[in-house]
Write a protein that holds these residues in place. Structure first.
Motif, PDB file in Angstrom:
ATOM      1  N   SER A   1       0.821  -1.220   0.000  1.00  0.00           N
ATOM      2  CA  SER A   1       0.000   0.000   0.000  1.00  0.00           C
ATOM      3  C   SER A   1       0.852   1.265   0.000  1.00  0.00           C
ATOM      4  N   VAL A   2       2.025   1.172  -0.640  1.00  0.00           N
ATOM      5  CA  VAL A   2       2.951   2.296  -0.625  1.00  0.00           C
ATOM      6  C   VAL A   2       2.510   3.414  -1.563  1.00  0.00           C
ATOM      7  N   GLY A   3       1.644   3.089  -2.517  1.00  0.00           N
ATOM      8  CA  GLY A   3       1.195   4.107  -3.453  1.00  0.00           C
ATOM      9  C   GLY A   3       0.620   3.486  -4.696  1.00  0.00           C
ATOM     10  N   SER A   4       0.417   4.280  -5.734  1.00  0.00           N
ATOM     11  CA  SER A   4      -0.212   3.786  -6.952  1.00  0.00           C
ATOM     12  C   SER A   4       0.612   4.115  -8.183  1.00  0.00           C
ATOM     13  N   VAL A   5       0.461   3.260  -9.234  1.00  0.00           N
ATOM     14  CA  VAL A   5       1.116   3.446 -10.531  1.00  0.00           C
ATOM     15  C   VAL A   5       0.108   3.080 -11.612  1.00  0.00           C
ATOM     16  N   PRO A   6       0.350   3.484 -12.872  1.00  0.00           N
ATOM     17  CA  PRO A   6      -0.524   3.036 -13.959  1.00  0.00           C
ATOM     18  C   PRO A   6      -0.435   1.516 -14.122  1.00  0.00           C
ATOM     19  N   ALA A   7      -1.421   0.911 -14.747  1.00  0.00           N
ATOM     20  CA  ALA A   7      -1.415  -0.545 -14.949  1.00  0.00           C
ATOM     21  C   ALA A   7      -0.293  -0.978 -15.870  1.00  0.00           C
ATOM     22  N   THR A   8       0.007  -0.175 -16.884  1.00  0.00           N
ATOM     23  CA  THR A   8       1.083  -0.504 -17.831  1.00  0.00           C
ATOM     24  C   THR A   8       1.793   0.771 -18.261  1.00  0.00           C
ATOM     25  N   VAL A   9       2.968   0.582 -18.858  1.00  0.00           N
ATOM     26  CA  VAL A   9       3.702   1.654 -19.525  1.00  0.00           C
ATOM     27  C   VAL A   9       4.273   1.062 -20.805  1.00  0.00           C
ATOM     28  N   THR A  10       4.249   1.822 -21.901  1.00  0.00           N
ATOM     29  CA  THR A  10       4.696   1.309 -23.200  1.00  0.00           C
ATOM     30  C   THR A  10       6.049   1.888 -23.589  1.00  0.00           C
ATOM     31  N   VAL A  11       6.968   0.975 -23.906  1.00  0.00           N
ATOM     32  CA  VAL A  11       8.273   1.385 -24.439  1.00  0.00           C
ATOM     33  C   VAL A  11       8.148   1.390 -25.959  1.00  0.00           C
ATOM     34  N   PRO A  12       8.342   2.536 -26.622  1.00  0.00           N
ATOM     35  CA  PRO A  12       8.181   2.611 -28.085  1.00  0.00           C
ATOM     36  C   PRO A  12       9.200   1.734 -28.821  1.00  0.00           C
ATOM     37  N   ALA A  13       8.877   1.405 -30.061  1.00  0.00           N
ATOM     38  CA  ALA A  13       9.793   0.619 -30.899  1.00  0.00           C
ATOM     39  C   ALA A  13      11.124   1.335 -31.038  1.00  0.00           C
ATOM     40  N   ASN A  14      12.196   0.557 -30.998  1.00  0.00           N
ATOM     41  CA  ASN A  14      13.573   1.050 -31.139  1.00  0.00           C
ATOM     42  C   ASN A  14      14.012   1.988 -30.020  1.00  0.00           C
ATOM     43  N   GLU A  15      13.258   1.977 -28.903  1.00  0.00           N
ATOM     44  CA  GLU A  15      13.638   2.754 -27.730  1.00  0.00           C
ATOM     45  C   GLU A  15      14.030   1.816 -26.594  1.00  0.00           C
ATOM     46  N   LEU A  16      14.747   2.365 -25.606  1.00  0.00           N
ATOM     47  CA  LEU A  16      15.209   1.554 -24.467  1.00  0.00           C
ATOM     48  C   LEU A  16      14.375   1.745 -23.213  1.00  0.00           C
ATOM     49  N   SER A  17      13.683   2.877 -23.083  1.00  0.00           N
ATOM     50  CA  SER A  17      13.032   3.163 -21.809  1.00  0.00           C
ATOM     51  C   SER A  17      11.741   3.948 -21.978  1.00  0.00           C
ATOM     52  N   ALA A  18      10.991   4.011 -20.859  1.00  0.00           N
ATOM     53  CA  ALA A  18       9.762   4.812 -20.801  1.00  0.00           C
ATOM     54  C   ALA A  18       9.541   5.224 -19.349  1.00  0.00           C
ATOM     55  N   LYS A  19       8.873   6.366 -19.132  1.00  0.00           N
ATOM     56  CA  LYS A  19       8.627   6.881 -17.779  1.00  0.00           C
ATOM     57  C   LYS A  19       7.161   6.707 -17.391  1.00  0.00           C
ATOM     58  N   PHE A  20       6.924   6.588 -16.093  1.00  0.00           N
ATOM     59  CA  PHE A  20       5.572   6.587 -15.558  1.00  0.00           C
ATOM     60  C   PHE A  20       5.574   7.319 -14.221  1.00  0.00           C
ATOM     61  N   VAL A  21       4.374   7.637 -13.700  1.00  0.00           N
ATOM     62  CA  VAL A  21       4.251   8.423 -12.468  1.00  0.00           C
ATOM     63  C   VAL A  21       3.859   7.521 -11.306  1.00  0.00           C
ATOM     64  N   PHE A  22       4.598   7.651 -10.194  1.00  0.00           N
ATOM     65  CA  PHE A  22       4.267   6.974  -8.932  1.00  0.00           C
ATOM     66  C   PHE A  22       3.694   8.021  -7.984  1.00  0.00           C
TER      67      PHE A  22
END
Length: 608
Positions: free
Chosen positions: A360-381
């Protein structure tokens, strides 16, 4: 009579006169001006007039200018004025015969405007040897060897060209052969002109180096990239590019080589940085079957070289999770932070990563999408309830990575506070009594720049703050961290972050300590005060002074929270929860410690 015939007669008459003069030479007693060339004399024309071709020391002088500005074959316009017309009346003794130089006219004209004695040298060239033609406007010696000087020779020192068909505006030496335009080079013109051929090397190196640009190779970046097998184009996730130290003034070609045939650079490895640009992307063709999976690319320009690696990906090679960052997230309840999920290789297609939290430390989105030919993606906690701890989890194809999360209580104080003060030391004697320190604490969630802040002291009963110390400009206090300031006689084992010397001397029975920015004055009431402690018999505290005084071994310490006590602060539940309690009443916010516990920047942080 031709030019050459006329000038051959002059030396013969001159030689005859010299030979006759030498008959009376007296080597032991030379007399300048007697018309006889004696030992040590270069000439003797029978007079001692200064400024002519034979000066008053009997030495040959050279006029500044040669003949004429327009035509040297007409009027000889050398120095001074030779008044001779049919005969040369320039001097007492004419170096010719009855007529000058054996003919009726000297140098092809009626008037010889040379110096006082004409033909003092072998050839009448105004200066030394006039080898020019049509118009000789040079300064010292025009040594041109060509037959025709068809313009105006405006060079300075020596014009060694053969045919100068325009205006030679060079400075020192024009080494060209045929200069059909305007030669505007510097010192030595080794360039090419707009005319025909100027015999220097192909590039015009008149000023610096003619390489199109003076820029050097500065980078080959990023240091590590990827290329997918079967494709031609820029690398992923970022284009690999060569960079110069400055914008190119002309196109600059950089040679790039590959250590493996699995990566082939387009255009035979020649990468062009266009004029006006500073960098250029490298186009590669990748083939994982041609060589090793990793190739080292080397870019070279002149003596400079840079390297980078290219990892060749299989056409269908799948990506896996690498990590979450930051590895630890600490927030107050309700606050948010960006978290990044990173893959081990760029995804071949858009890739969805599942997200979750624990505890119960907090919430995040259900998923995050890393685009094609990319290495990373950000999401909010988003942080949950105060005091909770847990993890943030990312999952892909059954594999998971996580980051620790902690939710702290929102700070009740939004500024740096005085957290502990020792006004006397535990040892006996004068030195022990002066074992003093002031500890600061930052209860906020961000670092605070306290460089240049002031620490001030006032006696228990006094109208102004008479003691003052300015912190170093580099002083910083981390979020939930400490900063220790001590007197020069401080004897504690925890090293101070700064020392105030002897500028502040506290009284054990009562006094005041306060902090604030550099604009803080000595007045009792100052709106720039950030925090203040009045203790013992102090008459100007925040609210009410903490009346009791600790033993020499003890100190005054600010509470962690409203429920803190001396017991919980020294060794109980609040001992590592910082010092956030600030109601602006010293008596309510401080406790007495029986044992001092100073902390500095290296002591770590304490969250409420």
């Amino acid at each position: 009579m031709s030019w050459s015939s006329r000038h051959l007669l002059v030396p013969l008459s001159a030689v005859l006169l010299v030979l006759s003069a030498c008959g009376g030479d007296d080597d032991k007693n030379p007399v300048c001006g007697n018309g006889i060339i004696e030992s040590g004399e270069a000439c003797d024309d029978g007079n001692r007039v200064e400024g002519d071709r034979c000066n008053n020391s009997c030495q040959v002088t050279t006029p500044t200018n040669d003949a004429g500005t327009n035509t040297d074959a007409g009027t000889d316009a050398g120095t001074e004025t030779d008044a001779g017309t049919t005969t040369d009346a320039g001097t007492e003794t004419d170096a010719g015969t009855t007529t000058d130089a054996g003919t009726e006219t000297d140098a092809g004209t009626t008037t010889d405007a040379g110096t006082e004695t004409d033909a003092g040298t072998t050839t009448d060239a105004g200066t030394e040897t006039d080898a020019g033609t049509t118009t000789d406007a040079g300064t010292e010696t025009d040594a041109g060897s060509g037959p025709v000087d068809a313009g105006t020779d405006a060079g300075t020192e020596t014009d060694a060209g053969t045919i100068d068909a325009g205006t030679d505006a060079g400075t020192e030496t024009d080494a060209g052969t045929i200069d059909a335009g305007t030669d505007a080079g510097t010192e030595t013109d080794a360039g090419t002109d707009g005319g025909a051929v100027d015999g220097g090397p192909a590039p015009d190196a008149g000023t610096g180096s003619d390489a199109g640009t003076t820029a050097t190779l500065s980078a080959l970046e990023p240091a590590a990239v990827f290329a997918r097998s079967g494709t031609t184009g820029e690398t992923i996730p970022e284009p690999l590019a060569v960079s110069l130290s400055a914008n190119a003034t002309t196109d600059v070609v950089i040679q790039v080589t590959s250590s493996s045939p699995s990566v082939v650079i387009a255009n035979s490895g020649q990468v062009t940085v266009p004029a006006g640009s500073r960098s250029a992307a490298i186009i590669v063709t990748a083939n994982d079957a041609a060589g090793s999976a990793k190739a080292t690319l080397t870019a070279t320009l002149g003596g400079d070289s840079r390297t980078a690696t290219v990892r060749v990906l299989g056409a269908t090679e799948a990506a896996s999770l690498a990590f979450l960052s930051p590895e630890t997230v600490s927030l107050a309840a309700g606050q948010t932070a960006n978290v990044t999920v990173t893959l081990d290789i760029p995804a071949a297609a858009a890739t969805s990563v599942a997200l979750s939290t624990t505890g119960s430390v907090g919430s995040v989105p259900a998923t995050v999408t890393v685009p094609a030919n990319e290495l990373s993606a950000k999401f909010v906690f988003t942080a949950g309830a105060a005091g909770s701890t847990g993890t943030i989890v990312a999952t892909l194809n059954g594999q998971s990575v996580s980051a620790q999360a902690q939710v702290t209580a929102a700070p009740t104080t939004n500024h740096v506070v005085i957290s502990e003060v020792a006004a006397a030391g535990p040892a006996s004697g004068t030195t022990g009594d002066n074992d003093e320190f002031v500890e600061l604490y930052n209860p906020t969630n961000a670092e605070v720049n306290i460089g240049g802040w002031k620490l001030q002291y006032k006696k228990a009963v006094d109208g102004t703050y008479t003691g003052s110390y300015t912190l170093p400009t580099t002083a910083r206090i981390a979020a939930h961290g400490f900063f220790l300031i001590a007197r020069d006689t401080y004897q504690g084992t925890v090293t101070p972050d700064a020392k105030w010397g002897t500028g502040i001397s506290m009284a054990a029975g009562g006094g005041h300590v306060r902090i604030g920015p550099n604009s803080l004055t000595a007045a009792l009431a100052d709106p720039n005060v950030v925090d203040k402690l009045g203790y013992g018999t102090g008459d100007n505290p925040e609210g009410e002074a903490i009346k009791a005084t600790p033993a020499k071994a003890g100190s005054y310490e600010r509470k962690a929270n409203a429920g803190s006590s001396a017991a919980t602060m020294e060794s109980g539940a609040d001992a590592t929860k910082g010092n956030s309690q600030d109601t602006d009443v010293n008596n309510a916010d401080f406790i007495l410690r029986t044992t001092r516990g100073p902390q500095n920047k290296a002591s770590g942080t304490e969250t409420p």
